[in-house]
Design an enzyme around this catalytic site. Structure first.
Site, PDB file in Angstrom:
ATOM      1  N   ASP A   8       0.867  -1.175   0.000  1.00  0.00           N
ATOM      2  CA  ASP A   8       0.000   0.000   0.000  1.00  0.00           C
ATOM      3  C   ASP A   8       0.912   1.236   0.000  1.00  0.00           C
ATOM      4  O   ASP A   8       2.131   1.113   0.223  1.00  0.00           O
ATOM      5  CB  ASP A   8      -0.869  -0.042   1.266  1.00  0.00           C
ATOM      6  CG  ASP A   8      -1.602   1.249   1.507  1.00  0.00           C
ATOM      7  OD1 ASP A   8      -2.294   1.721   0.589  1.00  0.00           O
ATOM      8  OD2 ASP A   8      -1.478   1.816   2.617  1.00  0.00           O
ATOM      9  N   ASP A  10      -0.181   5.229   0.990  1.00  0.00           N
ATOM     10  CA  ASP A  10      -0.386   6.220   2.053  1.00  0.00           C
ATOM     11  C   ASP A  10      -0.524   5.549   3.414  1.00  0.00           C
ATOM     12  O   ASP A  10      -1.329   4.644   3.602  1.00  0.00           O
ATOM     13  CB  ASP A  10      -1.636   7.056   1.755  1.00  0.00           C
ATOM     14  CG  ASP A  10      -1.426   7.912   0.534  1.00  0.00           C
ATOM     15  OD1 ASP A  10      -0.462   8.698   0.537  1.00  0.00           O
ATOM     16  OD2 ASP A  10      -2.198   7.787  -0.427  1.00  0.00           O
TER      17      ASP A  10
END
Ligand code: XBP
Ligand code: MG
Length: 260
Positions: A8, A10
């Site tokens: 991922d 953020d």
């Protein structure tokens, strides 16, 4: 056998939300003359809406019905949001270029180790592609986009996390089965997306996500750790490890039963 790590962006690669995206949204609102300012606690709740454009739309729809900030766009809300979001991304890029948001502990080390050991790398994020590039080139290294075989971002799939679409996309592009991969995420939405795609997930929590439900995670850590900065295991078995490396990833992966 562990063949790939999927990251991922953020909250996972860097702590971008509170002092990056949130500030940039507020700067764009001010520049557009909007009386909106997202506080830290407000933003914590707004993060339940994945995607910057979707978050703006959700917030705008909570305003009184007679408030029409998109007036200049003759009621074209989608165009209004797109312009506001593009402006926000420019502010985000300036913030990141200032170098104030570094990669989280262990991220660069783990990526380098993975590359040395032939583990394939990918990104699966809700963020816009331009924001991913900004983050990679400013917080990791100018050539870091080349480290990833697939960078799956933003509107490339119809439904954003917690829908599993972005992970299905990555698996399809890499021609990999879910049980050949391990995901690194930071949020409940991300965990839900990965789990629904049949992927096992390591969660590194942050200030916005530490109280979320990570019962389905393979391992929950405060961060990936470094040799001189041990992680704290919040849930899961780490044996004697003090930082997350490819050896621990392989051990964890070998112990995990497929979740589909
Ligand atoms: C996080 C998000 C993003 C960012 C803002 O994505 O939900 O929307 O908050 O970025 P992830 P954009 O954790 O999946 O990386 O404005 O580019 O959407
Ligand atoms: Mg995240």
């Amino acid at each position: 056998m562990l063949q790939a790590l999927i990251f991922d962006v953020d909250g996972t690669l860097a702590d971008t939300e509170r002092d990056g995206h949130r500030i940039a949204f507020n700067q764009a609102f001010a520049a557009a003359g909007l009386p909106w300012n997202w506080t830290d606690s407000q933003y914590a709740k707004l993060l339940a809406i994945a995607g910057g454009k979707e978050r703006i739309r959700f917030y705008r729809n909570q305003e009184p019905p007679d408030f029409r900030p998109e007036g200049a766009f003759a009621g074209d809300l989608t165009a209004f949001i797109a312009q506001l979001h593009a402006s926000k991304n420019q502010y985000y890029s300036h913030l990141m270029a200032a170098g104030k948001i570094p990669a989280r502990p262990g991220v660069r080390r783990l990526l380098q180790e993975a590359r040395q050991q032939g583990i394939r790398l990918a990104i699966a994020t809700t963020s816009s592609p331009e924001n991913v590039m900004t983050l990679l080139t400013t917080a990791l290294a100018p050539d870091s986009p080349d480290w990833f075989e697939v960078i799956a971002a933003g509107d490339i799939v119809p439904a954003k996390k917690p829908a599993p679409d972005i992970y299905h996309y990555v698996l399809q592009k890499m021609q990999l089965q879910p049980d050949a991969c391990l995901v690194i995420e930071d949020s409940q939405q991300g965990l839900q997306a990965a789990t629904q795609a049949g992927l096992k997930t390591v969660v590194t929590v942050n200030g916005y996500t530490r109280d979320q439900d990570f019962a389905k995670a393979a391992l929950v850590l405060d961060h990936l750790g470094e040799p001189d900065l041990p992680f704290r295991a919040i849930a899961g078995n780490i044996d004697a490890a003090t930082y997350f490396d490819i050896a621990l990833a392989r051990t964890l992966h070998a112990k995990l039963a497929p979740c589909f």
